[in-house]
Motif scaffolding. Sequence first.
Motif, PDB file in Angstrom:
ATOM      1  N   ILE A   3      34.341  32.947  34.072  1.00  0.00           N
ATOM      2  CA  ILE A   3      33.760  34.256  33.776  1.00  0.00           C
ATOM      3  C   ILE A   3      32.315  34.097  33.312  1.00  0.00           C
ATOM      4  O   ILE A   3      31.424  34.821  33.771  1.00  0.00           O
ATOM      5  CB  ILE A   3      34.606  35.004  32.728  1.00  0.00           C
ATOM      6  CG1 ILE A   3      35.958  35.374  33.316  1.00  0.00           C
ATOM      7  CG2 ILE A   3      33.885  36.257  32.253  1.00  0.00           C
ATOM      8  CD1 ILE A   3      36.935  35.940  32.308  1.00  0.00           C
ATOM      9  N   VAL A   4      32.053  33.146  32.439  1.00  0.00           N
ATOM     10  CA  VAL A   4      30.691  32.930  31.941  1.00  0.00           C
ATOM     11  C   VAL A   4      29.752  32.585  33.091  1.00  0.00           C
ATOM     12  O   VAL A   4      28.653  33.136  33.193  1.00  0.00           O
ATOM     13  CB  VAL A   4      30.664  31.828  30.850  1.00  0.00           C
ATOM     14  CG1 VAL A   4      29.235  31.405  30.529  1.00  0.00           C
ATOM     15  CG2 VAL A   4      31.378  32.291  29.604  1.00  0.00           C
ATOM     16  N   LYS A   5      30.190  31.693  33.949  1.00  0.00           N
ATOM     17  CA  LYS A   5      29.364  31.285  35.102  1.00  0.00           C
ATOM     18  C   LYS A   5      29.089  32.479  36.004  1.00  0.00           C
ATOM     19  O   LYS A   5      27.947  32.696  36.425  1.00  0.00           O
ATOM     20  CB  LYS A   5      30.074  30.166  35.870  1.00  0.00           C
ATOM     21  CG  LYS A   5      29.299  29.622  37.045  1.00  0.00           C
ATOM     22  CD  LYS A   5      30.061  28.443  37.649  1.00  0.00           C
ATOM     23  CE  LYS A   5      29.474  27.919  38.924  1.00  0.00           C
ATOM     24  NZ  LYS A   5      28.147  27.401  38.850  1.00  0.00           N
ATOM     25  N   THR A   6      30.077  33.291  36.285  1.00  0.00           N
ATOM     26  CA  THR A   6      29.902  34.465  37.140  1.00  0.00           C
ATOM     27  C   THR A   6      28.929  35.449  36.500  1.00  0.00           C
ATOM     28  O   THR A   6      28.027  35.962  37.166  1.00  0.00           O
ATOM     29  CB  THR A   6      31.260  35.148  37.414  1.00  0.00           C
ATOM     30  OG1 THR A   6      32.151  34.201  37.998  1.00  0.00           O
ATOM     31  CG2 THR A   6      31.114  36.330  38.355  1.00  0.00           C
ATOM     32  N   ILE A   7      29.090  35.712  35.212  1.00  0.00           N
ATOM     33  CA  ILE A   7      28.197  36.645  34.519  1.00  0.00           C
ATOM     34  C   ILE A   7      26.757  36.140  34.556  1.00  0.00           C
ATOM     35  O   ILE A   7      25.830  36.895  34.848  1.00  0.00           O
ATOM     36  CB  ILE A   7      28.662  36.862  33.061  1.00  0.00           C
ATOM     37  CG1 ILE A   7      29.958  37.688  33.027  1.00  0.00           C
ATOM     38  CG2 ILE A   7      27.565  37.547  32.232  1.00  0.00           C
ATOM     39  CD1 ILE A   7      30.618  37.747  31.658  1.00  0.00           C
ATOM     40  N   LEU A 115      30.612  41.827  39.646  1.00  0.00           N
ATOM     41  CA  LEU A 115      31.063  40.466  39.352  1.00  0.00           C
ATOM     42  C   LEU A 115      32.118  40.007  40.357  1.00  0.00           C
ATOM     43  O   LEU A 115      32.077  38.868  40.835  1.00  0.00           O
ATOM     44  CB  LEU A 115      31.602  40.386  37.926  1.00  0.00           C
ATOM     45  CG  LEU A 115      30.560  40.586  36.823  1.00  0.00           C
ATOM     46  CD1 LEU A 115      31.243  40.744  35.465  1.00  0.00           C
ATOM     47  CD2 LEU A 115      29.542  39.460  36.808  1.00  0.00           C
ATOM     48  N   LEU A 116      33.053  40.878  40.668  1.00  0.00           N
ATOM     49  CA  LEU A 116      34.096  40.543  41.643  1.00  0.00           C
ATOM     50  C   LEU A 116      33.497  40.309  43.028  1.00  0.00           C
ATOM     51  O   LEU A 116      33.900  39.387  43.747  1.00  0.00           O
ATOM     52  CB  LEU A 116      35.140  41.664  41.704  1.00  0.00           C
ATOM     53  CG  LEU A 116      36.002  41.829  40.452  1.00  0.00           C
ATOM     54  CD1 LEU A 116      36.649  43.208  40.427  1.00  0.00           C
ATOM     55  CD2 LEU A 116      37.049  40.722  40.374  1.00  0.00           C
ATOM     56  N   ALA A 117      32.523  41.143  43.411  1.00  0.00           N
ATOM     57  CA  ALA A 117      31.870  40.989  44.706  1.00  0.00           C
ATOM     58  C   ALA A 117      31.112  39.665  44.763  1.00  0.00           C
ATOM     59  O   ALA A 117      31.174  38.940  45.768  1.00  0.00           O
ATOM     60  CB  ALA A 117      30.934  42.169  44.957  1.00  0.00           C
TER      61      ALA A 117
END
Length: 179
Positions: A3-7, A115-117
């Motif tokens: 999650i951190v990496k994606t954000i 984020l999901l995309a």
Amino acid sequence: MSIVKTIRERRSVKKGYKDDAVSTELIVELLNDAVWAPNHGLREPWRFIFVPTENKEAFIEQLIVTYPKDMHENRRNYFSQPAAFLVVVMKEDPRQKQWEEDFAATSALIQNFQLLAWERGLGVVWKTNPHNWDPKARQLMNVQPGEKVVGFLHLGYFDSEQIPDGRPRTPVEEKLTIM
């Protein structure tokens, strides 16, 4: 991906989209996860208008006529860059507290969607251009009185080598008050 990496790595993709089609199935899948955004009283104040790749050109031709004639070619070029569009519409509650809660919830949903995309290699940029308020464009999209276009999302796959660099953020310590 964490999650951190994606954000931290997600970027708004404004240009450089590939020609790859964005499927309705993917958008439905992403939205079914994005709707888990916090929303007070589970009011779920949102609805969505998806313009898939195969319908994009016809939609653009209808949308550009809401602009002055001398802007048609400019707007055609601008709207032709993404592969598809997702319009996020919010029901406007006349009570200020509920309106603000609903706007916050809808914004959280859009962030979830972005984020999901990103995790799926789909680029998104959240636009709040003037056509979101234009009565002719709203009529084209069947946005009713008492509804707000919160975001006109441009969608498309992108070349991972052309991801824009992230811009630094102000350290939170400079904005944090401890009482």
